[in-house]
Enzyme design. Structure first.
Site, PDB file in Angstrom:
ATOM      1  N   LYS A  53      10.418  33.665  -4.095  1.00  0.00           N
ATOM      2  CA  LYS A  53      10.863  34.507  -2.980  1.00  0.00           C
ATOM      3  C   LYS A  53      11.313  35.843  -3.536  1.00  0.00           C
ATOM      4  CE  LYS A  53      11.225  34.067   1.557  1.00  0.00           C
ATOM      5  NZ  LYS A  53      10.264  33.395   2.441  1.00  0.00           N
ATOM      6  N   ASP A  61       8.050  38.418   5.196  1.00  0.00           N
ATOM      7  CA  ASP A  61       9.191  37.659   5.715  1.00  0.00           C
ATOM      8  C   ASP A  61       9.900  38.618   6.675  1.00  0.00           C
ATOM      9  OD1 ASP A  61      10.754  34.956   5.105  1.00  0.00           O
ATOM     10  OD2 ASP A  61      12.299  36.495   5.239  1.00  0.00           O
TER      11      ASP A  61
END
Length: 443
Positions: A125, A165
């Site tokens: 991430k 995201d």
């Protein structure tokens, strides 16, 4: 003290102040106790200690120039958490709340989510405390180019493949990909969520929301029920919420509420999705604008969306948006099922309430895996220089989500906790990664 407790205590000591990471690790590891008891070799190999420590953490400066000629400086992150089953895969989040603890929580969750898809992708991430809201296209481009000028040296089609995201949509992915290509002189599947004109996949935009509804429908079907005729509340009004609403409506449900960071709308007649898309996707506006056109609908500032009685709740906004009181209110009002479109939107207390009251409840690492699954399908298409039809991708997505439900249901039953899909998701996701780690030695 148990092995799991020792690992958690050390994790909290070594990562002070990272409460979201502590929460995610606690939620996963405490459900793994029965697996550890059956597999003492995991403790001998210090497998949990290795699992909770990222393979690599990157933090870097991102300087850029705004439209007034002023130099701005943000912080960039990439946490490459675990590559046991494939290259790192996970989104980039651009939001003022981003810090290393949030990126680590998201990366840790991503390990198990990616494992559940059945596809060969590891967990990672990244992101920045940059806020794209209110910025011009030129400012967003300047930031993205600076961000990629550092990140490019750490990623690649077979190394680490970021995606979008919160705060990172098609515009941002385009600028990031253009800079990567410019610097490396390579045209490869290094980012997913790309535009359809340069390697993107049909159905990727819809995938997380559609996948959420597919797994919810499968859960209801397994309990001899259906989404048709159900009253649904969806939090958020971004990509996930919009396409969860779309698919739920297609399956006969009535979605009556959406929200954003300022407040929420309630439309008893059912959400006008075309209007929401116009506001959020075209105008990049706020959800309160909805009631200017739909005058019979209500807009409320602040929190409170979970006070609306519903059959199905789909939290799709952000982490820890649904707390214990919210869960108790939903249960009191007769909610049948909760499935998470966001990453860890329910607090530990809320999760406990759902499980204690036997609510059908699927955590985000299983319920919102459709996005990353379709990103992996995009990688496959890029590698083969192919482009599949919307129907082909959608069919594969639906199959993946049905298979995830089967995995988490079977794992829960195998460990004497039928219907506990939190435990089922954690165990099913963990075992594949753990066995791969054991096979690869101490690395």
């Amino acid at each position: 003290m148990s092995y799991v407790s020792e690992v958690l205590e050390e994790l909290i000591r070594k990562n002070p102040g990272e409460k979201e990471f502590h929460q995610a690790a606690t939620e996963v590891l405490t459900t793994l106790e029965p697996v550890i008891e059956k597999n003492p070799q995991f403790q001998k190999a210090a497998l949990l200690e290795r699992l909770v420590e990222p393979e690599r953490q990157l933090k870097f400066r991102v300087p850029w120039v705004d439209d007034k000629g002023n130099v701005q400086v943000n912080v960039g992150y990439r946490v490459e958490f675990n590559s046991a089953i494939g290259p790192y895969k996970g989104g980039l989040r651009f939001h003022p709340s981003v810090n290393i603890g949030i990126i680590k929580f998201l990366g840790f969750e991503q390990i198990f989510k990616n494992s559940l898809t059945g596809l060969p992708i590891g967990g990672g991430k990244g992101g920045s405390d940059f806020d794209p809201k209110g910025k011009s296209d030129n400012e967003v481009m300047a930031f993205c180019q600076s961000f990629m000028t550092e990140l490019y040296r750490h990623i690649g089609a077979d190394t680490d493949v970021p995606a979008g995201d919160i705060g990172v949509g098609g515009r941002e992915i385009g600028y990031l990909y253009g800079q990567y290509k410019r610097i490396t002189n390579r045209y490869e599947s290094v980012l997913t969520g790309k535009g359809l004109t340069y390697g993107g996949s049909l159905a990727r935009k819809e995938a997380t929301g559609y996948g959420l509804v597919y797994i919810t429908a499968e859960m209801l079907r397994a309990h001899n029920d259906t989404l048709a005729g159900k009253k649904v509340v969806v939090s958020g009004s971004g990509n996930v919420a919009i396409y969860a609403t779309e698919k739920a409506q297609q399956l006969g449900a009535k979605v009556v509420a959406l929200s954003d960071s300022n407040g929420w709308i309630y439309d008893e007649e059912g959400i006008d999705l075309a209007l929401v898309k116009e506001i959020k996707e075209v105008r990049r506006g706020r959800i309160k604008e909805y009631v200017q056109t739909r005058t019979n609908a209500e807009y409320h500032e602040g929190k409170g969306i979970w006070t609306i009685p519903c059959d199905v709740a789909l939290p799709c906004a952000t982490q820890n948006e649904l707390n214990g009181d919210d869960a108790r209110t939903l249960i009191k009002n007769g909610v049948l099922a909760v499935a998470e479109g966001a990453n860890m939107p329910s607090t530990l207390e809320a999760t406990e309430e759902f499980l204690k009251n036997k609510i059908m409840y699927i955590p985000g690492k299983a319920a919102n895996a459709g996005g990353v699954a379709t990103s992996a399908l995009e990688m496959s298409q890029n590698a083969q220089r192919l482009s599949w039809s919307f129907e082909e991708v959608d069919q594969k997505l639906q199959g993946i989500m049905v298979n995830i439900y089967r995995q988490i249901s079977e794992a829960a039953a195998a460990y004497d906790a039928p219907g506990n899909f939190v435990l089922g998701a954690n165990i099913a996701g963990f075992l594949k990664v753990a066995n791969a780690m054991m096979d690869q030695g101490i690395v």
